[in-house]
Design a protein around this motif. Structure first.
Motif, PDB file in Angstrom:
ATOM      1  N   LEU A   1      28.094  34.146 -43.221  1.00 46.11           N
ATOM      2  CA  LEU A   1      27.270  34.664 -44.311  1.00 46.11           C
ATOM      3  C   LEU A   1      27.017  36.521 -43.930  1.00 46.11           C
ATOM      4  N   SER A   2      27.284  36.923 -43.111  1.00 45.43           N
ATOM      5  CA  SER A   2      27.621  37.650 -43.028  1.00 45.43           C
ATOM      6  C   SER A   2      28.078  38.565 -43.338  1.00 45.43           C
ATOM      7  N   ALA A   3      29.257  38.420 -43.734  1.00 40.20           N
ATOM      8  CA  ALA A   3      30.788  38.632 -44.222  1.00 40.20           C
ATOM      9  C   ALA A   3      30.278  38.444 -46.130  1.00 40.20           C
ATOM     10  N   ALA A   4      29.762  37.485 -46.644  1.00 36.87           N
ATOM     11  CA  ALA A   4      28.792  37.450 -47.554  1.00 36.87           C
ATOM     12  C   ALA A   4      28.014  38.277 -48.334  1.00 36.87           C
ATOM     13  N   TYR A   5      27.480  38.013 -47.084  1.00 44.81           N
ATOM     14  CA  TYR A   5      26.050  39.683 -47.731  1.00 44.81           C
ATOM     15  C   TYR A   5      27.032  41.084 -47.429  1.00 44.81           C
ATOM     16  N   TYR A   6      27.823  41.395 -46.924  1.00 42.59           N
ATOM     17  CA  TYR A   6      28.005  42.486 -47.095  1.00 42.59           C
ATOM     18  C   TYR A   6      29.574  42.739 -48.333  1.00 42.59           C
ATOM     19  N   ALA A   7      30.003  41.504 -48.410  1.00 36.57           N
ATOM     20  CA  ALA A   7      31.602  41.411 -49.726  1.00 36.57           C
ATOM     21  C   ALA A   7      30.014  41.723 -50.741  1.00 36.57           C
TER      22      ALA A   7
ATOM     23  N   LEU B   1      25.103  25.370 -43.810  1.00 37.51           N
ATOM     24  CA  LEU B   1      24.521  26.456 -43.315  1.00 37.51           C
ATOM     25  C   LEU B   1      24.161  26.837 -42.054  1.00 37.51           C
ATOM     26  N   GLY B   2      25.031  28.440 -41.334  1.00 41.71           N
ATOM     27  CA  GLY B   2      24.483  28.355 -40.326  1.00 41.71           C
ATOM     28  C   GLY B   2      24.729  28.498 -38.749  1.00 41.71           C
ATOM     29  N   GLY B   3      25.713  27.502 -39.181  1.00 37.03           N
ATOM     30  CA  GLY B   3      26.816  27.257 -37.694  1.00 37.03           C
ATOM     31  C   GLY B   3      25.814  26.332 -37.083  1.00 37.03           C
ATOM     32  N   TRP B   4      26.232  26.942 -35.750  1.00 35.39           N
ATOM     33  CA  TRP B   4      25.707  26.505 -34.386  1.00 35.39           C
ATOM     34  C   TRP B   4      23.967  27.034 -34.054  1.00 35.39           C
ATOM     35  N   LEU B   5      23.669  27.418 -34.796  1.00 32.94           N
ATOM     36  CA  LEU B   5      22.366  28.607 -34.902  1.00 32.94           C
ATOM     37  C   LEU B   5      21.201  27.128 -35.770  1.00 32.94           C
ATOM     38  N   LYS B   6      20.948  26.874 -35.103  1.00 35.61           N
ATOM     39  CA  LYS B   6      19.757  25.204 -35.856  1.00 35.61           C
ATOM     40  C   LYS B   6      18.331  25.572 -34.795  1.00 35.61           C
ATOM     41  N   SER B   7      17.409  25.726 -35.329  1.00 34.89           N
ATOM     42  CA  SER B   7      15.791  25.768 -35.352  1.00 34.89           C
ATOM     43  C   SER B   7      15.602  24.862 -35.918  1.00 34.89           C
TER      44      SER B   7
ATOM     45  N   THR C   1      15.992  31.528 -39.094  1.00 30.93           N
ATOM     46  CA  THR C   1      15.041  32.356 -39.944  1.00 30.93           C
ATOM     47  C   THR C   1      16.271  33.672 -40.466  1.00 30.93           C
ATOM     48  N   LEU C   2      16.808  33.771 -39.542  1.00 25.99           N
ATOM     49  CA  LEU C   2      17.630  34.715 -39.672  1.00 25.99           C
ATOM     50  C   LEU C   2      19.234  34.182 -41.021  1.00 25.99           C
ATOM     51  N   PRO C   3      19.923  32.793 -40.532  1.00 27.67           N
ATOM     52  CA  PRO C   3      20.295  32.698 -41.546  1.00 27.67           C
ATOM     53  C   PRO C   3      20.597  32.160 -42.993  1.00 27.67           C
ATOM     54  N   ASN C   4      18.692  31.556 -42.667  1.00 30.21           N
ATOM     55  CA  ASN C   4      18.463  31.069 -43.756  1.00 30.21           C
ATOM     56  C   ASN C   4      18.404  32.247 -44.624  1.00 30.21           C
ATOM     57  N   ALA C   5      17.717  33.627 -44.337  1.00 29.07           N
ATOM     58  CA  ALA C   5      17.424  34.910 -45.247  1.00 29.07           C
ATOM     59  C   ALA C   5      18.212  35.384 -45.591  1.00 29.07           C
ATOM     60  N   LEU C   6      19.762  35.213 -45.190  1.00 24.98           N
ATOM     61  CA  LEU C   6      21.156  35.580 -45.349  1.00 24.98           C
ATOM     62  C   LEU C   6      21.760  34.966 -46.749  1.00 24.98           C
ATOM     63  N   ARG C   7      21.345  32.941 -46.764  1.00 23.31           N
ATOM     64  CA  ARG C   7      21.231  32.109 -47.466  1.00 23.31           C
ATOM     65  C   ARG C   7      20.872  32.761 -49.069  1.00 23.31           C
ATOM     66  N   LYS C   8      19.502  32.721 -48.954  1.00 23.35           N
ATOM     67  CA  LYS C   8      18.676  33.218 -50.097  1.00 23.35           C
ATOM     68  C   LYS C   8      18.990  34.662 -50.621  1.00 23.35           C
ATOM     69  N   GLU C   9      19.081  35.041 -49.715  1.00 22.30           N
ATOM     70  CA  GLU C   9      19.962  36.710 -50.723  1.00 22.30           C
ATOM     71  C   GLU C   9      21.361  36.840 -51.179  1.00 22.30           C
ATOM     72  N   VAL C  10      22.316  35.729 -51.172  1.00 23.34           N
ATOM     73  CA  VAL C  10      23.471  35.907 -51.151  1.00 23.34           C
ATOM     74  C   VAL C  10      23.914  34.860 -52.129  1.00 23.34           C
ATOM     75  N   SER C  11      22.816  34.417 -52.532  1.00 28.25           N
ATOM     76  CA  SER C  11      22.923  33.058 -53.825  1.00 28.25           C
ATOM     77  C   SER C  11      21.606  34.038 -54.472  1.00 28.25           C
ATOM     78  N   SER C  12      21.343  34.653 -53.748  1.00 30.23           N
ATOM     79  CA  SER C  12      20.528  35.419 -55.464  1.00 30.23           C
ATOM     80  C   SER C  12      21.559  36.379 -55.976  1.00 30.23           C
TER      81      SER C  12
END
Length: 468
Positions: free
Chosen positions: A13-19, A37-43, A239-250
């Motif tokens: 998700l970070s790579a997609a954001y920077y790309a 999405l989010g991999g091992w990060l899960k709340s 919260t972090l991967p969720n925000a990245l997903r929303k940002e790159v999708s937009s």
């Protein structure tokens, strides 16, 4: 012109954001094998409002990687979601180890370095004096285990009681196998160059160039002013991967879930991603953010040498158990405790979540088990009930908690965390040489290569994109 990001975890998700920010007019496609999405990060939020974290739960604000993450959070507009743990709080100051059958509070101030404190047989400063008199050892292949380095420079007790439990807490690893460059690369290099860590530090002090005043971002300034130790988010680390997903999708990144990849063809000018459904995705560059062991078979046919190198990387499995008790049970507040490997327990450590992020009239703990000892205590037939039983028995033994939890969650995470064993840096160098020498449009980032922490994987994604 198009680029493919392989893997939808935090690094992907970070790579997609920077790309998409660097190449706004190109097609960026993110492919993820699973349905989330989010991999091992899960709340996971419970019915009572408490949050159970599956893996990482806090982030450090310090260093280059920490500053980069704070900049990312600022760009994502997450400033008001941050919940910090301050350096003067019990959760930051009180860190414990379980060794010799007892819990011991680790030294947490300058003055405590000059006092004898169990389990150590002498004041800590005397162990660090060992470095002044210890002789330099020329290391074969310029690498050795973290345990070996600390043992010969600072003494066996520091290796057993500080370093070994710390490595268990960070990556579930065995300090006798993990490379010194995983955590102590700079001081190892000081010893190799100057003969001792102390002489290296002194030499750096006198040889340093004129200090440049850093320019802090808004969040860095806040972290420094408020004296953050670590931080998380109101709704958990996801919260972090969720925000990245929303940002790159937009911004137009195409996200494809449930993508089963059969093979990747890497040519000098193009990438062909062959999917299990028979379709082929063409791109001019691929950024792989999946584990090295997952990437290896996809490249085996065309690049057997690269595949072999990737398949040599090691991982460890973990059991993570979240527990909630509807009353206060801890006798001492703190961040939690780590277990010294010499205790021969399946338990690696316990985090006191309800001390880090207080909940009224309740106790929330996260127990970590397995790691490099996973196969000693667990197998594919191990049930969640068996794991819970092991945890509750150890909590009764160590924390005197005999109550059964009012709520719990058991997660068995197979091959979830990379192990940077001795020789890891050499492998990375050989892989980088191969990619460069063959002029391949393939970049690697994520926890398999350049660090296992949240900050590390984000920075590795940024550097991968910066290098395009």
């Amino acid at each position: 012109m198009s680029k493919v990001v392989l893997g939808g975890g935090l690094s992907g998700l970070s790579a997609a954001y920077y790309a998409i920010n660097k190449f706004p007019n190109q097609v960026i496609t993110l492919l993820e094998k699973s349905d989330r999405l989010g991999g091992w990060l899960k709340s996971t939020r419970q019915d009572d409002g408490s949050i159970f974290e599956q893996s990482a739960r806090t982030i450090r604000p310090s260093g280059e990687a920490g500053a980069n993450t704070l900049q990312l959070l600022n760009e994502l507009g997450l400033n008001h979601e941050i919940v910090p743990i301050l350096k003067n709080s019990p959760a930051a100051l009180n860190r414990m180890i379980y060794v010799n059958g007892k819990l011991h509070l680790l030294p947490n101030s300058l003055g405590s370095l000059f006092k004898k404190q169990e389990p150590f047989s002498k004041p800590l400063y005397r162990y660090f004096l060992n470095d002044v008199f210890a002789t330099k050892k020329k290391i074969v292949d310029n690498d050795e285990s973290l345990y070996s380095f600390v043992d010969r420079r600072f003494g066996t007790e520091i290796a057993d009681y500080l370093i070994s439990p710390m490595v268990c807490g960070i990556c579930g690893g065995n300090a006798k196998e993990i490379s010194v460059k995983f955590l102590m690369k700079s001081i190892f290099e000081k010893e190799q160059e100057y003969g001792s860590v102390t002489r290296g530090i002194i030499a750096d002090f006198f040889n340093k160039k004129e200090k440049v005043t850093p320019v802090y971002t808004q969040l860095e300034q806040r972290a420094n002013t408020e004296k953050w130790s670590v931080y998380s988010f109101k709704n958990g680390i996801e919260t972090l991967p969720n925000a990245l997903r929303k940002e790159v999708s937009s911004k137009g990144v195409k996200i494809d879930l449930n993508q089963d990849i059969q093979e990747i063809e890497v040519h000098k000018k193009s990438i062909l991603v062959n999917k299990a459904d028979g379709t082929v995705l063409l791109a001019n560059h691929l950024i792989s953010c999946i584990p090295a062991l997952s990437l290896a078979p996809l490249l085996k046919k065309q690049h057997p040498y690269l595949s072999k190198m990737l398949s040599s990387f090691e991982t460890a499995s973990m059991c993570v158990v979240n527990l909630k008790y509807n009353k206060k049970l801890l006798q001492q507040e703190g961040f939690g405790f780590l277990v010294a490997p010499k205790e021969n327990l399946p338990l690696l450590g316990v985090i006191y979540d309800s001390c880090c992020f207080p909940y009224e009239d309740s106790t929330i703990l996260t127990a970590m088990l397995g790691g490099f000892k996973f196969n000693t205590y667990f197998n594919e037939k191990t049930t969640a009930e068996e794991v819970l039983s092991i945890v509750t028995k150890n909590l009764e033994k160590i924390l005197n908690i005999s109550d059964q939890p009012d709520n719990f969650k058991v997660s068995i995470l197979n091959q979830c965390i990379p192990q940077y064993t001795v020789g890891h840096s050499k492998k990375i160098g050989l892989i980088e040489d191969y990619l460069r020498d063959n002029d391949l449009p393939l970049s690697l980032c994520g926890a398999s290569y350049y660090g296992v922490g949240v900050n590390d994987v984000i920075l590795s994604a940024k550097k991968a994109v910066d290098g395009l």
